[in-house]
Design an enzyme around this catalytic site. Structure first.
Site, PDB file in Angstrom:
ATOM      1  CG  PHE A   1      -2.116  -0.919   1.026  1.00  0.00           C
ATOM      2  CD1 PHE A   1      -3.076  -0.658   0.054  1.00  0.00           C
ATOM      3  CD2 PHE A   1      -2.260  -2.062   1.789  1.00  0.00           C
ATOM      4  CE1 PHE A   1      -4.154  -1.515  -0.142  1.00  0.00           C
ATOM      5  CE2 PHE A   1      -3.327  -2.930   1.603  1.00  0.00           C
ATOM      6  CZ  PHE A   1      -4.274  -2.661   0.642  1.00  0.00           C
ATOM      7  CD  GLU A   2       5.967   3.120   3.052  1.00  0.00           C
ATOM      8  OE1 GLU A   2       6.057   2.020   3.616  1.00  0.00           O
ATOM      9  OE2 GLU A   2       6.636   4.115   3.377  1.00  0.00           O
ATOM     10  NE  ARG A   3       8.244  -1.008  -1.441  1.00  0.00           N
ATOM     11  CZ  ARG A   3       8.771  -2.139  -0.996  1.00  0.00           C
ATOM     12  NH1 ARG A   3       8.355  -3.296  -1.455  1.00  0.00           N
ATOM     13  NH2 ARG A   3       9.722  -2.104  -0.091  1.00  0.00           N
TER      14      ARG A   3
END
Ligand SMILES: Cc1cc2nc3c(=O)[nH]c(=O)nc-3n(C[C@H](O)[C@H](O)[C@H](O)COP(=O)(O)OP(=O)(O)OC[C@H]3O[C@@H](n4cnc5c(N)ncnc54)[C@H](O)[C@@H]3O)c2cc1C
Length: 444
Positions: free
Chosen positions: A234-236
């Site tokens: 989700f961060e990337r």
């Protein structure tokens, strides 16, 4: 989930029209930030891409971005920003049990609690699975001891996404567990670190016999590597899309920032009185950066330089490629397919856009690029001296451009992942998948 009584589901296939109608009925600048986020969060419009049984509306990512933009254009305060909505929420929606979803997600979408990500350690960044913070079971609790670093937002966080070693006798990826840790306890100490930009956005976090209840374990014992990878995914993908800051909120969620009791109308720029060129911090500039830089180059005559025009065109092209990539992913998802490696490619591409924006921005502003304002007072002085209110945005982005190629996994690590998992290249030789963690040589 039980707390769904006042929530709505989509009644049309035009989410922008629907959210606009909802805003007409619900926006009130005179209520508090807490009251507004309660309305927005429980209606499903704070996290519209989350599942309908997890305070969302099940919208596709593109539609979610359109909704965020519609809220901002309406002149209302957007969803509570930060790592709760970006990372902790979607991770818990994926791996948490029903009781955990109810306990944690509601407080995220309504901005009641702010989160930080307790992953990196002084000796475990790219080699995250080499982490040494340990959690030892003690009755119904886990006792956590260790140090984390580069913890963004740790100074205002109520809760942390913690990964800790729960079994040193198995290979390193297999002995890690994911917890939600309460940051308000004597065993947790947060120390700010000052950045190049002048801000102290991230911190060192020291945990000395801090306590975590057993029911705050997310995704099961020793399954933390899989859960952490969900967070990183989700961060990337969030970062690759420009930090998800389209509708980023100007108020800070959580109990420490103390924005919740304030009047919500004081956090928004009224309709019709915004200036273009991005906002919401340096990553918020990405989409609007090429337009802003073109205007700056026109304004000071640098546009006459053919090499400046060429670099602006390169930047525009990179932005467009990013946009097409996101459309491609959307089309694949609609057919139930996935494009392996796309979040990694999107993140690499965002880092490149930042670097190119920095370089071309500094070429356009020339020697003025050596001047930077670190607070509002200095910004006023600089604006008056240079007559250029956008100089601060260029220097801010230039100072910050070093960060995106590092956080969320460095560029080199993204290339390794693409090489090994997508292109099928041989892995780096290592015995850390078979040897117990306690027998591996340690960093730091
Ligand atoms: C602005 C910012 C915010 C951050 N926020 C958070 C946060 O909230 N929470 C959190 O947990 N962490 C956070 N981080 C930390 C970030 O995730 C780490 O800095 C990152 O993973 C790199 O780890 P490291 O700094 O230990 O560098 P190292 O892992 O020591 O890497 C040093 C250099 O070696 C290269 N390298 C390492 N291993 C390999 C390899 N196998 N192959 C090729 N090259 C390699 C790296 O690419 C890098 O250039 C943040 C970092 C920044 C800059």
């Amino acid at each position: 989930m039980t707390d769904t009584a006042d929530r709505t589901t989509l009644t049309t296939d035009d989410p922008v029209a629907e959210v606009t109608a909802w805003l007409e009925a619900n926006w009130d600048p005179d209520i508090t930030v807490a009251e507004w986020w309660e309305r927005l969060g429980t209606s499903g419009w704070a996290a519209p891409t989350w599942p309908v049984d997890a305070f969302g509306k099940g919208l596709a990512r593109e539609d979610g971005v359109r909704v965020q933009r519609a809220i901002s254009e309406f002149g209302a305060l957007g969803a509570p920003g930060g790592l709760g909505l970006l990372l902790a929420g979607p991770t818990i929606a994926t791996h948490g049990d029903d009781e955990q979803k109810q306990r944690y997600l509601r407080d995220i979408v309504t901005g009641q609690k702010a989160w930080c990500q307790l992953f990196s350690e002084p000796g475990a960044g790219s080699d995250l699975a080499g982490l040494q913070t340990r959690a030892v079971k003690d009755g119904d609790e886990w006792i956590v001891t260790g140090q984390k670093v580069w913890t963004s937002g740790g100074q205002v966080a109520d809760l942390g996404m913690l990964i800790a070693r729960t079994d040193p006798d198995v290979p390193k990826h297999q002995g890690i567990t994911y917890f939600a840790i309460d940051m308000h306890q004597p065993g947790v100490e947060v120390r700010p670190l000052r950045e190049l930009t002048g801000r102290a956005m991230f911190n060192e976090v020291f945990m000395t016999e801090a306590r975590v209840p057993a029911d705050a374990m997310i995704g099961g014992l020793n399954n933390g590597w899989a859960v952490a990878n969900t967070t990183l995914m989700f961060e990337r993908s969030g970062l690759g899309a420009g930090g998800g800051s389209e509708g980023a909120s100007a108020a800070t969620p959580g109990t420490i920032a103390a924005d919740l009791p304030k009047r919500v109308g004081d956090f928004v720029v009224p309709r019709g009185s915004r200036r273009s060129g991005g906002g919401g911090g340096p990553t918020g500039l990405i989409g609007g950066a090429s337009k802003l830089l073109v205007e700056l180059a026109k304004g000071n005559g640098k546009i006459k330089d053919a090499s400046v025009r060429q670099d602006l065109m390169k930047l525009h092209t990179l932005n467009e490629v990013g946009r097409y990539m996101s459309l491609r992913q959307k089309a694949a998802k609609a057919q139930g397919k996935d494009i392996p490696g796309l979040p990694n490619i999107a993140k690499l591409s965002m880092s490149e856009i930042m670097r190119q924006s920095r370089d071309i921005g500094l070429r356009i502003v020339g020697p003025y690029g050596t001047l930077h304002a670190y607070d509002g007072e200095q910004r006023k002085v600089l604006d008056e001296a240079t007559g250029n209110p956008f100089l601060g945005m260029v220097t801010e982005l230039s100072l910050f451009a070093q960060a995106p190629p590092i956080y969320g996994g460095t560029d080199q690590v993204q290339r390794n992942i693409i090489g090994e998992r997508i292109l099928g290249l041989p892995k780096e030789p290592a015995n850390d998948r078979t040897l117990p963690f306690k027998e591996l040589p340690k960093n730091g």
